[in-house]
Design a protein around this motif. Structure first.
Motif, PDB file in Angstrom:
ATOM      1  N   ASP A   6       0.808  -1.225   0.000  1.00  0.00           N
ATOM      2  CA  ASP A   6       0.000   0.000   0.000  1.00  0.00           C
ATOM      3  C   ASP A   6       0.837   1.268   0.000  1.00  0.00           C
ATOM      4  O   ASP A   6       0.463   2.265  -0.578  1.00  0.00           O
ATOM      5  CB  ASP A   6      -0.888   0.037   1.249  1.00  0.00           C
ATOM      6  CG  ASP A   6      -2.215  -0.655   0.980  1.00  0.00           C
ATOM      7  OD1 ASP A   6      -2.424  -1.078  -0.162  1.00  0.00           O
ATOM      8  OD2 ASP A   6      -3.014  -0.752   1.920  1.00  0.00           O
ATOM      9  N   SER A   7       1.954   1.228   0.723  1.00  0.00           N
ATOM     10  CA  SER A   7       2.715   2.460   0.930  1.00  0.00           C
ATOM     11  C   SER A   7       3.978   2.463   0.080  1.00  0.00           C
ATOM     12  O   SER A   7       4.986   3.018   0.455  1.00  0.00           O
ATOM     13  CB  SER A   7       3.100   2.561   2.399  1.00  0.00           C
ATOM     14  OG  SER A   7       3.927   1.460   2.725  1.00  0.00           O
ATOM     15  N   ARG A   8       3.953   1.807  -1.062  1.00  0.00           N
ATOM     16  CA  ARG A   8       5.190   1.617  -1.803  1.00  0.00           C
ATOM     17  C   ARG A   8       5.747   2.928  -2.338  1.00  0.00           C
ATOM     18  O   ARG A   8       5.013   3.830  -2.702  1.00  0.00           O
ATOM     19  CB  ARG A   8       4.983   0.609  -2.927  1.00  0.00           C
ATOM     20  CG  ARG A   8       4.158   1.095  -4.062  1.00  0.00           C
ATOM     21  CD  ARG A   8       3.893  -0.052  -4.992  1.00  0.00           C
ATOM     22  NE  ARG A   8       3.018   0.345  -6.073  1.00  0.00           N
ATOM     23  CZ  ARG A   8       3.455   0.900  -7.174  1.00  0.00           C
ATOM     24  NH1 ARG A   8       4.721   1.172  -7.330  1.00  0.00           N
ATOM     25  NH2 ARG A   8       2.598   1.217  -8.119  1.00  0.00           N
ATOM     26  N   LYS A   9       7.085   2.943  -2.382  1.00  0.00           N
ATOM     27  CA  LYS A   9       7.758   4.176  -2.789  1.00  0.00           C
ATOM     28  C   LYS A   9       8.432   4.008  -4.137  1.00  0.00           C
ATOM     29  O   LYS A   9       8.879   4.976  -4.723  1.00  0.00           O
ATOM     30  CB  LYS A   9       8.821   4.526  -1.743  1.00  0.00           C
ATOM     31  CG  LYS A   9       8.295   4.647  -0.335  1.00  0.00           C
ATOM     32  CD  LYS A   9       9.481   4.935   0.625  1.00  0.00           C
ATOM     33  CE  LYS A   9       9.247   4.361   2.002  1.00  0.00           C
ATOM     34  NZ  LYS A   9      10.191   3.308   2.374  1.00  0.00           N
ATOM     35  N   PHE A  89       6.514  -6.596  -4.011  1.00  0.00           N
ATOM     36  CA  PHE A  89       6.043  -5.634  -2.999  1.00  0.00           C
ATOM     37  C   PHE A  89       7.181  -5.202  -2.056  1.00  0.00           C
ATOM     38  O   PHE A  89       7.348  -3.999  -1.814  1.00  0.00           O
ATOM     39  CB  PHE A  89       4.871  -6.205  -2.189  1.00  0.00           C
ATOM     40  CG  PHE A  89       3.561  -6.270  -2.943  1.00  0.00           C
ATOM     41  CD1 PHE A  89       3.172  -5.269  -3.821  1.00  0.00           C
ATOM     42  CD2 PHE A  89       2.697  -7.344  -2.746  1.00  0.00           C
ATOM     43  CE1 PHE A  89       1.960  -5.327  -4.497  1.00  0.00           C
ATOM     44  CE2 PHE A  89       1.481  -7.413  -3.418  1.00  0.00           C
ATOM     45  CZ  PHE A  89       1.104  -6.408  -4.295  1.00  0.00           C
ATOM     46  N   PRO A  90       7.980  -6.147  -1.527  1.00  0.00           N
ATOM     47  CA  PRO A  90       9.072  -5.699  -0.646  1.00  0.00           C
ATOM     48  C   PRO A  90      10.060  -4.779  -1.367  1.00  0.00           C
ATOM     49  O   PRO A  90      10.512  -3.787  -0.788  1.00  0.00           O
ATOM     50  CB  PRO A  90       9.750  -7.010  -0.212  1.00  0.00           C
ATOM     51  CG  PRO A  90       8.677  -8.058  -0.349  1.00  0.00           C
ATOM     52  CD  PRO A  90       7.849  -7.630  -1.516  1.00  0.00           C
ATOM     53  N   ALA A  91      10.389  -5.088  -2.617  1.00  0.00           N
ATOM     54  CA  ALA A  91      11.353  -4.243  -3.352  1.00  0.00           C
ATOM     55  C   ALA A  91      10.780  -2.847  -3.581  1.00  0.00           C
ATOM     56  O   ALA A  91      11.488  -1.842  -3.443  1.00  0.00           O
ATOM     57  CB  ALA A  91      11.719  -4.899  -4.683  1.00  0.00           C
ATOM     58  N   LEU A  92       9.505  -2.762  -3.915  1.00  0.00           N
ATOM     59  CA  LEU A  92       8.880  -1.448  -4.127  1.00  0.00           C
ATOM     60  C   LEU A  92       8.792  -0.685  -2.806  1.00  0.00           C
ATOM     61  O   LEU A  92       9.028   0.521  -2.755  1.00  0.00           O
ATOM     62  CB  LEU A  92       7.486  -1.605  -4.737  1.00  0.00           C
ATOM     63  CG  LEU A  92       7.445  -2.128  -6.180  1.00  0.00           C
ATOM     64  CD1 LEU A  92       6.010  -2.412  -6.613  1.00  0.00           C
ATOM     65  CD2 LEU A  92       8.086  -1.129  -7.144  1.00  0.00           C
TER      66      LEU A  92
END
Ligand code: Z5A
Length: 209
Positions: A6-9, A89-92
């Motif tokens: 949800d909070s990906r950067k 998702f973890p990488a983003l």
């Protein structure tokens, strides 16, 4: 409740094309160029990219099995969800640019245009599979199936999908073309040398960074 992703950067970039279009080579060149520019970028691929998804990839592409189009759709989608949860998702979320060799547009092109599954059904499954991910840029390296197979030196018969007919790959190519015309995919001229194609891709990527 907050979902993972949800909070990906970071940014999520997809490269699509038919067999032998040069996707793998171009994805690797793009990641190298971005890293050289000081942008942290990671390379991944579909089907696969994570341990369980890679096991599913081996099963999906094994010519020993003959799943129907719906089974294929769910196998690719299961591999995709695992890949998203474990890698994308973890990488983003850590702020990386993720460059993915194939994604949901391949499902529309191969299981939809190629196999004839209903496109709205696939879009629905795709949307549920990747939520809450949004794709920042999806590109199609435009190379015809004939040219792609010529570049590879012919089809790889140990890959179940590559045992399909030229008519099948022409339908797949037509599907990618329709997605370009609809604005879902950005068309990249892939007819020139690798370096020229890489320049075209980097130009498109810089617009969204
Ligand atoms: N599939 C599906 O059905 N549904 C889905 O949802 C998904 C996938 C995600 C596995 O994909 C199969 O899964 C694929 C689609 C299906 N089916 N088939 N058939 P894959 O990505 O693992 O396999 P692939 O697309 O067949 O990859 P490939 O054959 O390795 O192609 P490529 O990655 O686009 O090309 P490359 O390896 O970078 O380059 C191929 C050769 O061309 C190599 O010798 C290069 O040196 C040469 N090359 C590259 N660029 C050039 C230029 N510019 N000029 C001349 N020669 C070049």
């Amino acid at each position: 409740m907050k979902n993972i992703g949800d909070s990906r950067k970071g940014k999520f970039i997809v490269v699509e094309g038919v067999e032998g279009a040069g996707k793998s080579r171009q994805c690797a060149m793009l990641v190298d160029s971005l890293n050289a520019l000081g942008v942290s970028a990671v390379l991944t691929r579909e089907p696969g990219g994570a341990p369980l998804a890679e096991k599913l990839r081996a099963l999906i592409l094994d010519p020993e099995y003959s799943p129907d189009a719906v089974t294929e759709l769910y196998l690719y989608s299961a591999a995709r969800r695992d890949h998203l949860n474990k890698i994308i998702f973890p990488a983003l979320d850590s702020g990386n640019v993720v460059v993915c060799d194939r994604f949901i547009y391949s499902t529309l092109a191969y299981q939809g245009y190629g196999r004839g599954l209903d496109l709205d059904f696939i879009r629905n499954v795709n949307a549920h599979t990747i939520a809450p991910l949004e794709v920042d840029l999806a590109m199609f390296i435009d190379v015809s199936p004939e040219e792609g197979f010529a570049r590879k030196g012919g089809a790889d018969k140990s890959d179940r999908l590559e045992c399909e007919s030229l008519e099948f790959f022409n339908r797949v190519y037509n599907g990618f073309n329709e997605m370009c015309n609809a604005g879902e995919l950005v068309r990249i001229d892939g007819s020139g040398k690798k370096e020229q194609t890489a320049d075209n891709i980097l130009r498109a990527v810089r617009r969204i960074l």
